[in-house]
Design a protein around this motif. Structure first.
Motif, PDB file in Angstrom:
ATOM      1  N   ASN A 155       0.831  -1.210   0.000  1.00 35.99           N
ATOM      2  CA  ASN A 155       0.000   0.000   0.000  1.00 35.99           C
ATOM      3  C   ASN A 155       0.866   1.261   0.000  1.00 35.99           C
ATOM      4  O   ASN A 155       0.576   2.227  -0.707  1.00 35.99           O
ATOM      5  N   LEU A 156       1.947   1.260   0.776  1.00 41.30           N
ATOM      6  CA  LEU A 156       2.856   2.399   0.805  1.00 41.30           C
ATOM      7  C   LEU A 156       3.559   2.584  -0.535  1.00 41.30           C
ATOM      8  O   LEU A 156       3.753   3.717  -0.985  1.00 41.30           O
ATOM      9  N   ALA A 157       3.934   1.483  -1.170  1.00 45.06           N
ATOM     10  CA  ALA A 157       4.609   1.564  -2.465  1.00 45.06           C
ATOM     11  C   ALA A 157       3.727   2.240  -3.506  1.00 45.06           C
ATOM     12  O   ALA A 157       4.205   3.036  -4.321  1.00 45.06           O
ATOM     13  N   VAL A 158       2.434   1.949  -3.478  1.00 50.64           N
ATOM     14  CA  VAL A 158       1.513   2.525  -4.460  1.00 50.64           C
ATOM     15  C   VAL A 158       1.152   3.958  -4.085  1.00 50.64           C
ATOM     16  O   VAL A 158       1.176   4.863  -4.931  1.00 50.64           O
ATOM     17  N   LEU A 209     -20.948   7.311  -6.230  1.00 46.24           N
ATOM     18  CA  LEU A 209     -19.526   7.607  -6.295  1.00 46.24           C
ATOM     19  C   LEU A 209     -18.827   7.199  -4.998  1.00 46.24           C
ATOM     20  O   LEU A 209     -19.396   7.285  -3.907  1.00 46.24           O
ATOM     21  N   GLN A 210     -17.588   6.752  -5.145  1.00 46.40           N
ATOM     22  CA  GLN A 210     -16.788   6.330  -4.002  1.00 46.40           C
ATOM     23  C   GLN A 210     -15.597   7.266  -3.842  1.00 46.40           C
ATOM     24  O   GLN A 210     -15.122   7.854  -4.806  1.00 46.40           O
ATOM     25  N   GLY A 211     -15.109   7.377  -2.616  1.00 44.16           N
ATOM     26  CA  GLY A 211     -13.924   8.185  -2.351  1.00 44.16           C
ATOM     27  C   GLY A 211     -12.704   7.321  -2.151  1.00 44.16           C
ATOM     28  O   GLY A 211     -12.802   6.194  -1.656  1.00 44.16           O
ATOM     29  N   SER A 219      -9.658   1.056  -1.712  1.00 41.14           N
ATOM     30  CA  SER A 219     -10.807   1.966  -1.812  1.00 41.14           C
ATOM     31  C   SER A 219     -10.705   2.832  -3.056  1.00 41.14           C
ATOM     32  O   SER A 219     -11.719   3.200  -3.656  1.00 41.14           O
ATOM     33  N   SER A 220      -9.481   3.164  -3.465  1.00 42.97           N
ATOM     34  CA  SER A 220      -9.287   3.930  -4.698  1.00 42.97           C
ATOM     35  C   SER A 220      -9.686   3.107  -5.918  1.00 42.97           C
ATOM     36  O   SER A 220     -10.132   3.655  -6.924  1.00 42.97           O
ATOM     37  N   HIS A 275      -4.907  -5.667  -7.439  1.00 43.27           N
ATOM     38  CA  HIS A 275      -5.979  -6.241  -6.618  1.00 43.27           C
ATOM     39  C   HIS A 275      -5.648  -7.664  -6.190  1.00 43.27           C
ATOM     40  O   HIS A 275      -5.859  -8.042  -5.030  1.00 43.27           O
ATOM     41  N   ARG A 276      -5.124  -8.455  -7.086  1.00 51.90           N
ATOM     42  CA  ARG A 276      -4.807  -9.848  -6.755  1.00 51.90           C
ATOM     43  C   ARG A 276      -3.730  -9.907  -5.671  1.00 51.90           C
ATOM     44  O   ARG A 276      -3.825 -10.725  -4.738  1.00 51.90           O
ATOM     45  N   GLN A 277      -2.688  -9.043  -5.792  1.00 52.21           N
ATOM     46  CA  GLN A 277      -1.630  -9.054  -4.788  1.00 52.21           C
ATOM     47  C   GLN A 277      -2.183  -8.677  -3.412  1.00 52.21           C
ATOM     48  O   GLN A 277      -1.821  -9.286  -2.409  1.00 52.21           O
TER      49      GLN A 277
END
Length: 535
Positions: A155-158, A209-211, A219-220, A275-277
């Motif tokens: 998550n931090l990498a992205v 719509l999602q945030g 969530s993104s 998503h798979r990772q």
């Protein structure tokens, strides 16, 4: 609940009009008794495990109390790796000293000489090099493995790719605009109703719509996928809202930017790849070698030119639907100019993919001490069969790190194991399968030190998703209407919610003994004419 678990004793609870054992206090005590029985069983199983590790995380509950969750990972009686709730404790502070004290208090009932690994979310209080929880535990237990959760690392990498002063400039503005659009509609029922009407006009799905959230990259993904599906309705409604709303005018202007549609397609493709990772990294009992495989596959996929081709195909397919995207096509003719795709690739796509690869590589370096266990894989042994010193350096490294492993004995067993690994029953096995074979009762007698090393590798937690599941149960148990639960009762309720037995499998006889013996004046209507509980 007790009846559903298969307890036949409750038919005899109605002793009189005022003695039925169904009051709120008694029911709470029964739940706590079930939790105590589960905890006693857990302590017994962990005490019989050759090694165990713990996953730790913290959160703030509905009553603004800081909760520390601990999940223990160990080898079960059947030889399988298990992860179960150890404790949910209320702590007064989130500093490393307080957290360390709470962890040591929760694990005091376990054999600490077998405590080999500690995993956390990577917060500075947890993994600080000087005074973090991991370092404080290492000072008391030399050789302890401290692991940063792989899901948090990914998550931090992205998220670093879209952070201020770090990420790709256009993507920073893109992410801000996506969230601003969500809050623009979230904050007004009139605007939300107007968007729904546009969705009906364009015959699109009725989606909300999602945030996005940088701390939860998934969530993104939801925000991107929803916007991609209802983009024509959003464009049309923002165009209408822009006549009277300055915020809508700013959003509409950004949506009309030539790079926005291909960026949306780019994020859609990348989200689907990641998503798979994320799903794999949140699996229960995830093994470290699986992490290496997934990271290698992700980096290879992001570097593959096919990824860029997928983005372009998605973008061109989207543009071909002229009827639904007419508002966009009328005002952004730059798509049809020569060199547009090259400019987009050089400005947004290639910098983003390159930065993402670099971030993943920096967040997932070599597995450190865990990487030494890879030599136990039969495939690796076959590759180094001609090297008489193959694997010796790794065995020595393991012996230096873990005090319980004796170097001389480990090297002797390693020489014998290499021959064993070439036999047909082991030759085709994966590393994880070999490690599980090593901890089987018969093999432990042949290779006691290698078996201990295998147990250390198998019980090393590489993610903290199990603690996040505990916090999800916490939110269901401790609600605004039930925000004054006692700490011990809250711990038990969450334990039963996560690790509670299936109906018919729980040892109700042990539960009943514990419940009735906790109070000497309790009575029961005995159907056996005087069992051990009635004597």
């Amino acid at each position: 609940m007790c009846k559903q678990l298969g307890c036949s004793y409750f038919s005899a609870l109605q002793l009189s009009s005022n003695t039925n054992y169904l009051s709120a206090r008694i029911i709470n005590e029964m739940i706590e008794t079930i939790g105590a029985e589960l905890f006693a069983e857990l302590v017994t199983e962990v005490s019989n495990s050759p090694a165990w590790g713990v996953m730790v995380d913290e959160t703030t509950d509905i009553s603004v109390s800081k909760q520390l969750g601990l999940v223990v990972r160990y080898i079960g009686p059947d030889g399988d790796v298990k992860s179960k709730v150890l404790s949910l404790k209320t702590v007064s502070s989130g500093d490393s000293a307080t957290l360390t004290e709470a962890i040591l208090e929760a694990t005091a009932v376990l054999p600490m000489d077998r405590f080999t690994s500690f995993a956390s979310d990577g917060a500075s209080a947890m993994i600080g090099r000087r005074a973090g929880v991991g370092q404080r535990l290492k000072d008391q237990y030399p050789g302890l493995l401290t692991i940063h959760c792989v899901a948090h690392r990914l998550n931090l990498a992205v998220s670093d790719c879209i952070k201020e002063k770090k990420g790709v400039p256009y993507l920073i503005k893109y992410e801000q605009t996506i969230n601003s659009t969500f809050w623009f509609y979230q904050g007004s029922s009139n605007r939300a109703a107007s968007l729904k009407e546009m969705e009906r006009v364009f015959e699109l799905p009725q989606l909300k719509l999602q945030g996005g959230n940088q701390t939860r990259w998934e969530s993104s993904r939801d925000a991107t996928n929803v916007l991609l599906r209802i983009m024509p309705a959003v464009l049309a409604d923002l165009s209408k809202q822009a006549r009277s709303e300055p915020t809508a005018e700013g959003l509409y202007r950004f949506f009309r930017h030539e790079f926005f549609p291909p960026t949306l397609c780019l994020m859609h493709v990348v989200h689907n790849k990641l998503h798979r990772q994320f799903q794999v990294f949140q699996m229960r009992n995830l093994f470290f070698s699986r992490v290496e495989q997934e990271v290698t596959a992700l980096i290879s996929s992001l570097r593959n030119p096919r990824t860029q081709a997928l983005v372009k195909d998605k973008w061109e397919s989207w543009l071909s639907d002229e009827s639904s995207l007419q508002p966009l096509l009328d005002e952004v003719p730059a798509y049809f100019k020569d060199g547009f795709w090259d400019r987009f690739s050089a400005t947004v796509m290639i910098p983003f993919l390159d930065m993402l690869v670099q971030n993943v590589e920096s967040r997932f370096p070599e597995m450190g001490i865990l990487g030494n266990f890879n030599v136990l894989a039969p495939r690796r042994i076959q590759e180094g069969i001609m090297d008489t010193k193959f694997g010796q350096q790794e065995m020595q490294s393991l012996a230096r790190h873990f005090p319980r492993l004796k170097e001389e004995d480990l090297l002797i067993e390693w020489e014998a194991f290499q021959e064993q690994a070439m036999l047909p029953d082991l030759k085709s096995k994966t590393l994880e399968e070999v490690l599980k074979w090593l901890i089987s009762p018969n093999t432990m007698q042949l290779f006691p030190h290698l078996s201990l090393a295998a147990a250390i590798a198998l019980t090393a937690p590489v993610q903290t998703a199990d603690v996040e599941r505990l916090f999800s149960a916490l939110k269901l148990v401790k609600t605004p209407l039930r925000n004054r639960l006692r700490d011990c009762h809250l711990d038990v309720c969450c334990r039963v919610a996560i690790d509670g037995p299936q109906p018919g499998t729980f040892r109700m006889d042990n539960f009943v003994r514990r419940f009735y013996r906790s109070n000497s004046i309790r009575r029961v209507k005995c159907s056996k004419g005087g069992c051990e509980l009635c004597k």
